[in-house]
Design a protein around this motif. Sequence first.
Motif, PDB file in Angstrom:
ATOM      1  N   PHE A  19     -11.462  11.572   0.790  1.00  0.00           N
ATOM      2  CA  PHE A  19     -11.493  12.119  -0.563  1.00  0.00           C
ATOM      3  C   PHE A  19     -12.199  13.474  -0.545  1.00  0.00           C
ATOM      4  O   PHE A  19     -13.340  13.579  -0.079  1.00  0.00           O
ATOM      5  CB  PHE A  19     -12.212  11.176  -1.522  1.00  0.00           C
ATOM      6  CG  PHE A  19     -12.145  11.612  -2.962  1.00  0.00           C
ATOM      7  CD1 PHE A  19     -11.072  11.260  -3.755  1.00  0.00           C
ATOM      8  CD2 PHE A  19     -13.146  12.406  -3.508  1.00  0.00           C
ATOM      9  CE1 PHE A  19     -10.990  11.678  -5.067  1.00  0.00           C
ATOM     10  CE2 PHE A  19     -13.077  12.834  -4.827  1.00  0.00           C
ATOM     11  CZ  PHE A  19     -11.984  12.467  -5.609  1.00  0.00           C
ATOM     12  N   PRO A  20     -11.534  14.528  -1.051  1.00  0.00           N
ATOM     13  CA  PRO A  20     -12.149  15.866  -1.009  1.00  0.00           C
ATOM     14  C   PRO A  20     -13.133  16.044  -2.160  1.00  0.00           C
ATOM     15  O   PRO A  20     -12.794  16.583  -3.205  1.00  0.00           O
ATOM     16  CB  PRO A  20     -10.943  16.803  -1.138  1.00  0.00           C
ATOM     17  CG  PRO A  20      -9.940  16.016  -1.931  1.00  0.00           C
ATOM     18  CD  PRO A  20     -10.166  14.562  -1.583  1.00  0.00           C
ATOM     19  N   LEU A  21     -14.339  15.579  -1.944  1.00  0.00           N
ATOM     20  CA  LEU A  21     -15.350  15.571  -3.005  1.00  0.00           C
ATOM     21  C   LEU A  21     -15.621  16.976  -3.536  1.00  0.00           C
ATOM     22  O   LEU A  21     -15.904  17.158  -4.722  1.00  0.00           O
ATOM     23  CB  LEU A  21     -16.640  14.946  -2.466  1.00  0.00           C
ATOM     24  CG  LEU A  21     -17.772  14.731  -3.463  1.00  0.00           C
ATOM     25  CD1 LEU A  21     -17.371  13.724  -4.534  1.00  0.00           C
ATOM     26  CD2 LEU A  21     -19.034  14.248  -2.733  1.00  0.00           C
ATOM     27  N   HIS A  22     -15.516  17.963  -2.648  1.00  0.00           N
ATOM     28  CA  HIS A  22     -15.704  19.355  -3.053  1.00  0.00           C
ATOM     29  C   HIS A  22     -15.058  20.250  -2.005  1.00  0.00           C
ATOM     30  O   HIS A  22     -14.826  19.825  -0.868  1.00  0.00           O
ATOM     31  CB  HIS A  22     -17.198  19.687  -3.180  1.00  0.00           C
ATOM     32  CG  HIS A  22     -17.982  19.428  -1.925  1.00  0.00           C
ATOM     33  ND1 HIS A  22     -17.863  20.200  -0.779  1.00  0.00           N
ATOM     34  CD2 HIS A  22     -18.894  18.456  -1.627  1.00  0.00           C
ATOM     35  CE1 HIS A  22     -18.664  19.737   0.165  1.00  0.00           C
ATOM     36  NE2 HIS A  22     -19.299  18.676  -0.319  1.00  0.00           N
ATOM     37  N   PRO A  23     -14.737  21.506  -2.348  1.00  0.00           N
ATOM     38  CA  PRO A  23     -14.255  22.428  -1.319  1.00  0.00           C
ATOM     39  C   PRO A  23     -15.349  22.640  -0.273  1.00  0.00           C
ATOM     40  O   PRO A  23     -16.542  22.582  -0.595  1.00  0.00           O
ATOM     41  CB  PRO A  23     -13.974  23.719  -2.103  1.00  0.00           C
ATOM     42  CG  PRO A  23     -13.845  23.293  -3.536  1.00  0.00           C
ATOM     43  CD  PRO A  23     -14.766  22.119  -3.686  1.00  0.00           C
ATOM     44  N   LEU A  60       0.871  -1.174   0.000  1.00  0.00           N
ATOM     45  CA  LEU A  60       0.000   0.000   0.000  1.00  0.00           C
ATOM     46  C   LEU A  60       0.904   1.217   0.000  1.00  0.00           C
ATOM     47  O   LEU A  60       1.634   1.469   0.961  1.00  0.00           O
ATOM     48  CB  LEU A  60      -0.914   0.036   1.227  1.00  0.00           C
ATOM     49  CG  LEU A  60      -1.674   1.362   1.406  1.00  0.00           C
ATOM     50  CD1 LEU A  60      -2.640   1.611   0.254  1.00  0.00           C
ATOM     51  CD2 LEU A  60      -2.400   1.410   2.742  1.00  0.00           C
ATOM     52  N   ALA A  61       0.873   1.966  -1.098  1.00  0.00           N
ATOM     53  CA  ALA A  61       1.631   3.208  -1.194  1.00  0.00           C
ATOM     54  C   ALA A  61       0.658   4.357  -0.966  1.00  0.00           C
ATOM     55  O   ALA A  61      -0.347   4.475  -1.673  1.00  0.00           O
ATOM     56  CB  ALA A  61       2.282   3.327  -2.567  1.00  0.00           C
ATOM     57  N   ALA A  62       0.936   5.192   0.010  1.00  0.00           N
ATOM     58  CA  ALA A  62      -0.013   6.245   0.367  1.00  0.00           C
ATOM     59  C   ALA A  62       0.706   7.564   0.574  1.00  0.00           C
ATOM     60  O   ALA A  62       1.744   7.619   1.238  1.00  0.00           O
ATOM     61  CB  ALA A  62      -0.776   5.859   1.634  1.00  0.00           C
ATOM     62  N   GLY A  87      -3.818  13.673  -1.830  1.00  0.00           N
ATOM     63  CA  GLY A  87      -3.139  12.445  -2.210  1.00  0.00           C
ATOM     64  C   GLY A  87      -4.087  11.404  -2.766  1.00  0.00           C
ATOM     65  O   GLY A  87      -3.716  10.603  -3.638  1.00  0.00           O
ATOM     66  N   ALA A  88      -5.320  11.392  -2.266  1.00  0.00           N
ATOM     67  CA  ALA A  88      -6.336  10.481  -2.791  1.00  0.00           C
ATOM     68  C   ALA A  88      -6.703  10.857  -4.224  1.00  0.00           C
ATOM     69  O   ALA A  88      -6.918   9.999  -5.076  1.00  0.00           O
ATOM     70  CB  ALA A  88      -7.574  10.494  -1.904  1.00  0.00           C
ATOM     71  N   ARG A  89      -6.769  12.154  -4.487  1.00  0.00           N
ATOM     72  CA  ARG A  89      -7.063  12.615  -5.845  1.00  0.00           C
ATOM     73  C   ARG A  89      -5.949  12.186  -6.808  1.00  0.00           C
ATOM     74  O   ARG A  89      -6.211  11.730  -7.921  1.00  0.00           O
ATOM     75  CB  ARG A  89      -7.215  14.135  -5.869  1.00  0.00           C
ATOM     76  CG  ARG A  89      -8.407  14.658  -5.086  1.00  0.00           C
ATOM     77  CD  ARG A  89      -8.474  16.180  -5.160  1.00  0.00           C
ATOM     78  NE  ARG A  89      -8.700  16.626  -6.548  1.00  0.00           N
ATOM     79  CZ  ARG A  89      -8.556  17.886  -6.937  1.00  0.00           C
ATOM     80  NH1 ARG A  89      -8.165  18.818  -6.086  1.00  0.00           N
ATOM     81  NH2 ARG A  89      -8.795  18.219  -8.198  1.00  0.00           N
ATOM     82  N   VAL A  90      -4.706  12.341  -6.381  1.00  0.00           N
ATOM     83  CA  VAL A  90      -3.568  11.927  -7.212  1.00  0.00           C
ATOM     84  C   VAL A  90      -3.655  10.431  -7.531  1.00  0.00           C
ATOM     85  O   VAL A  90      -3.472  10.014  -8.676  1.00  0.00           O
ATOM     86  CB  VAL A  90      -2.231  12.238  -6.502  1.00  0.00           C
ATOM     87  CG1 VAL A  90      -1.062  11.649  -7.273  1.00  0.00           C
ATOM     88  CG2 VAL A  90      -2.034  13.737  -6.333  1.00  0.00           C
ATOM     89  N   ALA A  91      -3.943   9.634  -6.513  1.00  0.00           N
ATOM     90  CA  ALA A  91      -4.032   8.185  -6.701  1.00  0.00           C
ATOM     91  C   ALA A  91      -5.108   7.822  -7.713  1.00  0.00           C
ATOM     92  O   ALA A  91      -4.914   6.957  -8.572  1.00  0.00           O
ATOM     93  CB  ALA A  91      -4.293   7.494  -5.367  1.00  0.00           C
ATOM     94  N   CYS A  92      -6.256   8.498  -7.620  1.00  0.00           N
ATOM     95  CA  CYS A  92      -7.355   8.241  -8.555  1.00  0.00           C
ATOM     96  C   CYS A  92      -6.983   8.647  -9.982  1.00  0.00           C
ATOM     97  O   CYS A  92      -7.250   7.910 -10.937  1.00  0.00           O
ATOM     98  CB  CYS A  92      -8.612   8.990  -8.125  1.00  0.00           C
ATOM     99  SG  CYS A  92      -9.426   8.339  -6.648  1.00  0.00           S
TER     100      CYS A  92
END
Length: 214
Positions: A129-133, A32-34, A108-113
């Motif tokens: 996950f930052p779904l929105h500001p 798991l790379a995080a 970082g979750a956005r980058v992974a996706c």
Amino acid sequence: MRQSNELVELVETDAGTARVTWHKAKQARLVLAASHGAGGGIEARDLRALAAELPAHGVTVALVEQPWRVAGKKLAPAPKTLDVGWRGTWQTLASGGLPVVAGGRSAGARVACRTARELGAAAVLALSFPLHPPGKPEKSRADELLGAGVSTLVVQGGNDPFGKPEEFPEGPYDLVEVPYGDHGFAVPKRAEIGQEQALGILTEGVVKWLSSLA
């Protein structure tokens, strides 16, 4: 404080020098790379909890610090630059020949996706996950999550201002809710669960999901 099972490795990328802190499992079946978010580093409570728990379940954890953090800067660069830094670590992360789950919290979750299919990630773990500001649900980033193209788990705090679990659209991913948790999975003192219990829900959900991949 560094744990005895930690191994730190510097990696040169086109965005600068990144740093990978390995927490190795004795008989690993997955990596798991995080990576961290835009406002903090790998000391985040969720990343620390996973690094402490997962090696016992056959999962090596590699915590990735983006070049801007290694350089001591306080502000994250543009998303494209974050992607460049992440891509530059991938060969190192995959060097052991094991399947690599791409993960991260917040930015970082956005980058992974965004990079999962391109890099050949086995799956994506999206923490907070930052779904929105905050306060701007109309500025949705759901397309990044829905476009990951691989098995995906979202772990989201029940009170995350960047997107509560019930705000997430239907899609090809699983979601684990950490009750009362904010964007950093902190729970208020008045909550019906304590901080340790909240992190237990997080790690248990991730362990169960990872076991379903292998």
